[in-house]
Write an enzyme that holds these catalytic residues in place. Structure first.
Site, PDB file in Angstrom:
ATOM      1  N   HIS A 132      32.806  42.646  33.243  1.00 50.54           N
ATOM      2  CA  HIS A 132      33.341  43.881  33.875  1.00 50.54           C
ATOM      3  C   HIS A 132      32.258  44.823  33.995  1.00 50.54           C
ATOM      4  O   HIS A 132      31.161  44.889  33.324  1.00 50.54           O
ATOM      5  CB  HIS A 132      34.325  44.586  32.584  1.00 50.54           C
ATOM      6  CG  HIS A 132      35.054  45.689  33.340  1.00 50.54           C
ATOM      7  ND1 HIS A 132      34.738  46.799  33.612  1.00 50.54           N
ATOM      8  CD2 HIS A 132      36.260  45.269  33.852  1.00 50.54           C
ATOM      9  CE1 HIS A 132      35.809  47.424  34.080  1.00 50.54           C
ATOM     10  NE2 HIS A 132      36.628  46.680  34.288  1.00 50.54           N
TER      11      HIS A 132
ATOM     12  N   ASP B 242      42.193  40.387  32.567  1.00 51.12           N
ATOM     13  CA  ASP B 242      42.806  39.245  33.136  1.00 51.12           C
ATOM     14  C   ASP B 242      42.632  37.802  32.582  1.00 51.12           C
ATOM     15  O   ASP B 242      43.188  36.805  33.174  1.00 51.12           O
ATOM     16  CB  ASP B 242      42.113  39.037  34.658  1.00 51.12           C
ATOM     17  CG  ASP B 242      42.402  40.298  35.662  1.00 51.12           C
ATOM     18  OD1 ASP B 242      43.566  40.755  35.567  1.00 51.12           O
ATOM     19  OD2 ASP B 242      41.536  40.910  36.132  1.00 51.12           O
TER      20      ASP B 242
HETATM   21  N1  CMC Z   1      30.924  34.181  35.161  1.00 54.86           N
HETATM   22  C1  CMC Z   1      29.588  33.922  35.029  1.00 54.86           C
HETATM   23  N2  CMC Z   1      28.525  34.870  35.429  1.00 54.86           N
HETATM   24  C2  CMC Z   1      28.856  36.056  35.561  1.00 54.86           C
HETATM   25  C3  CMC Z   1      30.390  36.412  35.665  1.00 54.86           C
HETATM   26  C4  CMC Z   1      31.483  35.440  35.166  1.00 54.86           C
HETATM   27  N3  CMC Z   1      32.492  35.852  35.164  1.00 54.86           N
HETATM   28  N4  CMC Z   1      30.432  37.564  35.489  1.00 54.86           N
HETATM   29  C5  CMC Z   1      29.361  38.074  35.946  1.00 54.86           C
HETATM   30  N5  CMC Z   1      28.398  37.202  35.660  1.00 54.86           N
HETATM   31  C6  CMC Z   1      26.780  37.119  36.080  1.00 54.86           C
HETATM   32  C7  CMC Z   1      26.357  37.395  37.429  1.00 54.86           C
HETATM   33  O1  CMC Z   1      26.034  36.134  37.908  1.00 54.86           O
HETATM   34  C8  CMC Z   1      25.162  38.286  37.198  1.00 54.86           C
HETATM   35  O2  CMC Z   1      24.144  37.409  36.684  1.00 54.86           O
HETATM   36  P1  CMC Z   1      22.458  37.482  37.041  1.00 54.86           P
HETATM   37  O3  CMC Z   1      22.072  38.763  36.346  1.00 54.86           O
HETATM   38  O4  CMC Z   1      21.801  36.319  36.536  1.00 54.86           O
HETATM   39  O5  CMC Z   1      22.414  37.842  38.553  1.00 54.86           O
HETATM   40  C9  CMC Z   1      25.409  38.980  36.023  1.00 54.86           C
HETATM   41  O6  CMC Z   1      26.375  38.140  35.251  1.00 54.86           O
HETATM   42  C10 CMC Z   1      26.061  40.420  36.325  1.00 54.86           C
HETATM   43  O7  CMC Z   1      27.004  40.141  37.139  1.00 54.86           O
HETATM   44  P2  CMC Z   1      27.291  41.036  38.328  1.00 54.86           P
HETATM   45  O8  CMC Z   1      28.363  40.314  39.469  1.00 54.86           O
HETATM   46  O9  CMC Z   1      26.242  41.807  38.880  1.00 54.86           O
HETATM   47  O10 CMC Z   1      28.141  42.356  37.796  1.00 54.86           O
HETATM   48  P3  CMC Z   1      29.318  43.376  38.132  1.00 54.86           P
HETATM   49  O11 CMC Z   1      29.494  44.495  37.559  1.00 54.86           O
HETATM   50  O12 CMC Z   1      28.920  43.419  39.908  1.00 54.86           O
HETATM   51  O13 CMC Z   1      30.560  42.320  38.604  1.00 54.86           O
HETATM   52  C11 CMC Z   1      32.877  41.404  37.981  1.00 54.86           C
HETATM   53  C12 CMC Z   1      31.930  42.412  37.535  1.00 54.86           C
HETATM   54  C13 CMC Z   1      34.119  41.960  37.022  1.00 54.86           C
HETATM   55  C14 CMC Z   1      33.104  41.515  39.404  1.00 54.86           C
HETATM   56  C15 CMC Z   1      32.274  40.022  37.464  1.00 54.86           C
HETATM   57  O14 CMC Z   1      31.899  40.056  36.079  1.00 54.86           O
HETATM   58  C16 CMC Z   1      32.983  38.968  37.941  1.00 54.86           C
HETATM   59  O15 CMC Z   1      33.015  38.529  38.990  1.00 54.86           O
HETATM   60  N6  CMC Z   1      33.862  38.271  36.727  1.00 54.86           N
HETATM   61  C17 CMC Z   1      34.970  37.498  37.346  1.00 54.86           C
HETATM   62  C18 CMC Z   1      36.305  38.040  38.024  1.00 54.86           C
HETATM   63  C19 CMC Z   1      36.979  38.721  37.030  1.00 54.86           C
HETATM   64  O16 CMC Z   1      37.329  38.330  35.818  1.00 54.86           O
HETATM   65  N7  CMC Z   1      37.526  39.888  37.574  1.00 54.86           N
HETATM   66  C20 CMC Z   1      38.267  40.965  36.674  1.00 54.86           C
HETATM   67  C21 CMC Z   1      37.622  41.923  36.499  1.00 54.86           C
HETATM   68  S1  CMC Z   1      38.604  43.051  35.170  1.00 54.86           S
HETATM   69  C22 CMC Z   1      39.894  43.921  36.002  1.00 54.86           C
HETATM   70  C23 CMC Z   1      40.117  43.867  37.569  1.00 54.86           C
HETATM   71  O17 CMC Z   1      39.315  44.609  38.031  1.00 54.86           O
HETATM   72  O18 CMC Z   1      40.993  43.139  37.949  1.00 54.86           O
END
Ligand code: CMC
Length: 393
Positions: A270, A327
């Site tokens: 998140h 989720d």
């Molecule tokens: N699985 C594997 N790696 C992950 C995940 C994941 N679910 N989420 C983040 N990472 C890694 C990402 O690759 C990055 O790695 P590195 O530092 O080596 O580059 C690091 O963690 C930071 O991630 P980010 O993408 O820069 O973080 P963000 O704040 O931009 O993204 C997020 C947040 C929720 C989009 C992301 O964690 C994600 O894609 N999660 C999976 C989808 C999900 O469950 N979304 C629901 C969010 S909660 C409620 C909602 O909005 O619906």
């Protein structure tokens, strides 16, 4: 050009002030208008929380009764709007159907479009709260080829929605109180989450003074993406794929950690919560209980628990502060209730609606509001001269 700060994804830029929702991502705190989410989830109801978010205070008993009956009186869809559902392909995804129908509300209710007329904004608010569950249920009925029922306004909002989703014309639909309570609680947990992707979309569209229906319709599209609300269906697809494939849970985790394109542990991570998501903590507690009460012990739940256990003990996830989000478990509950995977994100939208409305109204009332207009850092070619077609190499 003046100084412009680059902040991709707005990780560090506040777009607005707001008095609605408070989040402390480090401590895992979420409050609506000051009330802890845990207390609201346990004691309140979705309509009461909707009132709280939109008007700023918990309603008195009289206010809640009046609000509830106003919403009940507006649940019907115009017969012409109902015909829209015949025009979509049978296999249409219900999210774009939902957004299209909300968009169409601005053609049916031209008497409530002005963003600055209090009476009109109030009327649009009630219409949206009342009609979105009907629209959502019709999108579902359409996708399974069953007839559309009329709302029964002796029922509460969630009961009505369940009957419209699962009832049949010649049958009495027995509303299961366990399901009603669980869905009501899930709606409360989704009701607002400050400046997330869809809420920021609602605000941005509204900042140009577009009407409430148009703004919410855009928000629904924003919510549909798999990194946002679409994650709840993506989790179930992921669990299903793991079960179907020859991969075991560990092989799948290796693919996640190797960052294979498009492979993430859905339902984890998140932008704001870096210790735990308080909504997920509540849902996890109730998921097992509800699945048991509904008598739906699910093999996919075992896979989910295994994934969670591995992730919480794995350096990749620990170092990146990735925890289960809202989720991760909701899909399993929705599935047990009988909703198809495609409907999960629609259920998120039903829950998030009061938050979108509250945020849009707060913005419209705020004298500081300006049209949203982010800047950019240009990275294209510098000035060059036009070359006529015959002279181009
Ligand atoms: N699985 C594997 N790696 C992950 C995940 C994941 N679910 N989420 C983040 N990472 C890694 C990402 O690759 C990055 O790695 P590195 O530092 O080596 O580059 C690091 O963690 C930071 O991630 P980010 O993408 O820069 O973080 P963000 O704040 O931009 O993204 C997020 C947040 C929720 C989009 C992301 O964690 C994600 O894609 N999660 C999976 C989808 C999900 O469950 N979304 C629901 C969010 S909660 C409620 C909602 O909005 O619906």
């Amino acid at each position: 050009t003046g100084m412009v700060t680059l902040d991709p994804g707005f990780t560090n830029t506040a777009s607005t002030t707001s008095a609605i929702t408070y989040i402390d991502g480090e401590a895992g705190v979420l409050r609506y208008r000051g009330y802890p989410i845990e207390q609201l989830a346990e004691h309140s109801s979705f309509l009461e929380v909707s009132y709280l978010l939109i008007y700023g205070e918990l309603p008195t008993a009289d206010q809640l009764t009046a609000f509830t009956s106003r919403v009940q009186r507006h649940t019907l869809l115009h017969e012409d709007l109902k015909r829209f559902f015949d025009g979509f392909p049978r296999d249409a995804h219900p999210m774009p159907v939902l957004s299209s129908a909300v968009s169409a509300l601005s053609t049916f209710y031209q008497d409530s479009l002005s963003p600055f007329d209090e009476t009109q904004v109030e009327l649009s608010t009630i219409r949206l709260l009342a009609k979105l569950p009907t629209i959502a249920a019709y999108a579902h009925k359409k996708s399974i080829g069953q007839p559309l029922l009329y709302p029964d306004n002796r029922l509460g909002l969630v009961e009505n929605f369940l009957r419209l989703s699962f009832g049949l014309p010649a049958e009495d639909y027995e509303v299961d109180p366990v399901m009603v309570k669980a869905l009501d609680q899930l709606f409360i947990l989704h009701a607002d989450h400050e400046q997330n992707c869809s809420t920021s979309t609602v605000r941005l569209v509204g900042s140009g003074q577009a009407n409430l229906f148009a703004s919410v319709s855009a928000g629904i599209h924003a919510l549909s993406g798999p990194l946002h609300g679409g994650a709840n269906s993506a989790v179930l697809e992921m669990l299903g794929d793991i079960r179907k494939s020859d991969d075991d849970v560990d092989t799948f985790m290796t693919r996640v950690k190797n960052k294979e394109k498009g492979v993430r542990l859905m339902g984890f991570g998140h932008r704001v919560y870096k210790n735990y998501d308080p909504r997920a903590a509540i849902i996890k507690k109730t998921a097992d209980e509800i699945l048991q009460k509904l008598g739906k012990r699910d093999e996919l739940l075992d896979i989910a628990m295994r994934l969670e256990e591995i992730a919480l003990n794995d350096e990749y996830f620990i170092s990146r502060k990735l925890y289960p989000n809202v989720d991760f478990y909701t899909g399993l509950i929705y599935k047990a209730m009988g909703f198809p995977t495609k409907m999960f994100t629609v259920l998120f939208a039903l829950g998030r609606l009061p938050g979108w409305i509250a945020q849009w109204r707060e913005m419209m009332e705020d004298p500081q509001t300006k049209i949203g207009r982010p800047r950019q850092v240009y990275t294209g070619v510098p000035e060059r001269d036009y070359v006529p077609v015959p002279d181009r190499g």
